[in-house]
Design a protein around this motif. Structure first.
Motif, PDB file in Angstrom:
ATOM      1  N   THR A  42       0.812  -1.221   0.000  1.00 52.00           N
ATOM      2  CA  THR A  42       0.000   0.000   0.000  1.00 52.00           C
ATOM      3  C   THR A  42       0.842   1.266   0.000  1.00 52.00           C
ATOM      4  OG1 THR A  42      -0.174  -0.216   2.390  1.00 52.00           O
ATOM      5  CG2 THR A  42      -1.985  -1.063   1.077  1.00 52.00           C
ATOM      6  N   SER A  45       3.659   2.002  -4.151  1.00 57.01           N
ATOM      7  CA  SER A  45       2.921   1.427  -5.276  1.00 57.01           C
ATOM      8  C   SER A  45       3.831   0.810  -6.317  1.00 57.01           C
ATOM      9  CB  SER A  45       2.061   2.511  -5.937  1.00 57.01           C
ATOM     10  OG  SER A  45       2.864   3.569  -6.415  1.00 57.01           O
ATOM     11  N   ARG A  64       2.463  -4.564  -7.870  1.00 53.77           N
ATOM     12  CA  ARG A  64       1.173  -4.444  -7.207  1.00 53.77           C
ATOM     13  C   ARG A  64       0.043  -4.822  -8.166  1.00 53.77           C
ATOM     14  NH1 ARG A  64      -1.239   1.416  -5.602  1.00 53.77           N
ATOM     15  NH2 ARG A  64      -3.125   0.743  -4.565  1.00 53.77           N
ATOM     16  N   ASP A  88      -6.908   0.805  -1.360  1.00 56.13           N
ATOM     17  CA  ASP A  88      -5.754   1.343  -0.649  1.00 56.13           C
ATOM     18  C   ASP A  88      -6.110   2.019   0.666  1.00 56.13           C
ATOM     19  OD1 ASP A  88      -4.420   0.431  -2.818  1.00 56.13           O
ATOM     20  OD2 ASP A  88      -3.928   2.403  -3.663  1.00 56.13           O
ATOM     21  N   GLU A  92      -3.424  -0.727   6.071  1.00 59.50           N
ATOM     22  CA  GLU A  92      -2.345  -1.690   5.844  1.00 59.50           C
ATOM     23  C   GLU A  92      -2.695  -3.106   6.298  1.00 59.50           C
ATOM     24  OE1 GLU A  92       2.005  -2.541   7.864  1.00 59.50           O
ATOM     25  OE2 GLU A  92       1.358  -0.466   7.566  1.00 59.50           O
TER      26      GLU A  92
END
Length: 260
Positions: A42, A45, A64, A88, A92
């Motif tokens: 996250t 990127s 990603r 996103d 986390e």
């Protein structure tokens, strides 16, 4: 696992975030302690690799986007246990949890996908380097490889495992390093092992004039069918623990490489 327990690297190998050193008597984890594995995607990127403490490991592809694409494919194919990766802004921990869940689902489903096999290769490298793992081959294999090599017969490996994993297995067996008898390694980057096109592509890569000059040895009936459809000669190796072959399958079978 928290971000402080990881090295996060950019595609150029630049350390974006370093792990936090822990004082004695804390010890680095063993290879067998490295599941579940976590990937931080996250905050960065463009991250292409995450190294878990003393383990060279990344999960779900080289970016990603490919990680999310793989999960999307799993969801569309109905892989049991796969879950959507949160957006996103979900936080986390939720993203990490979803990745771990998806990797575990891929493993349970025995998914023959390149990303998972690359992960396998990274884990195996750590295990072989620490002597926790050793490649296992049937006792007739080393002698056969040596004989074929001495006779000028080129031998290649085609496996759903990554090329790194293949090299680790054959380089660290109880019979020593067998890679000296091998000319190369193919994995699913060339195609699925149950698709005939994969075998045609391999025949184009090994320097033969026609596919029938290649002998393919396998213990999987569906792979034998695909290779035969591509024009290769095929023998099925019957080993302990194999899935039973269909009746009247039409292929020559052996129980030892010494029969070849």
């Amino acid at each position: 696992m928290m971000l402080k327990d990881m090295h996060v690297l950019s595609g150029a190998g630049v350390v974006l975030s370093a792990l936090e050193k822990k004082p004695y008597p804390n010890k680095s984890p063993k290879c067998t302690d490295c599941a579940p594995l976590f990937m931080k995607i996250t905050a960065y990127s463009k991250t292409t690799a995450v190294l878990v403490r003393n383990h060279g490991i990344y999960i779900g592809g080289d970016s990603r986007i490919s990680a999310k694409t793989q999960v999307k494919d799993d969801l569309e194919q109905g892989v049991v246990g796969s879950v959507a990766i949160p957006p996103d802004d979900a936080g986390e921990e939720k993203v990490i949890d979803s990745l771990v869940t998806n990797v575990e689902a891929m493993i349970r489903a025995d998914r023959k996908i390149t990303a998972l096999k690359q992960l396998q290769g990274h884990i195996w490298r750590t295990g072989f380097e620490s002597n926790e793992l050793q490649g296992a081959v049937f006792e007739d294999v080393p002698e056969a490889l040596e004989k074929w090599h001495a006779n000028g017969i080129k031998v290649y490996i085609y496996s759903s495992g990554s090329r790194e994993a293949q090299r680790l297995i054959f380089g660290n067996t109880s019979y020593g390093d067998l890679r000296k008898y091998l000319c190369g390694f193919f994995n699913t980057n060339v195609g699925n092992k149950r698709e005939s096109r994969s075998y045609f592509e391999i025949s184009q890569s090994v320097g033969v004039d026609k596919p029938s000059q290649v002998l393919f040895l396998t213990d999987v009936y569906q792979e034998a069918v695909a290779a035969k459809a591509a024009g290769l000669e095929v023998i099925i190796s019957v080993r302990p623990g194999n899935v039973p072959l269909p009746e009247n399958h039409g292929f020559k079978t052996i129980r030892s490489f010494a029969e070849i």
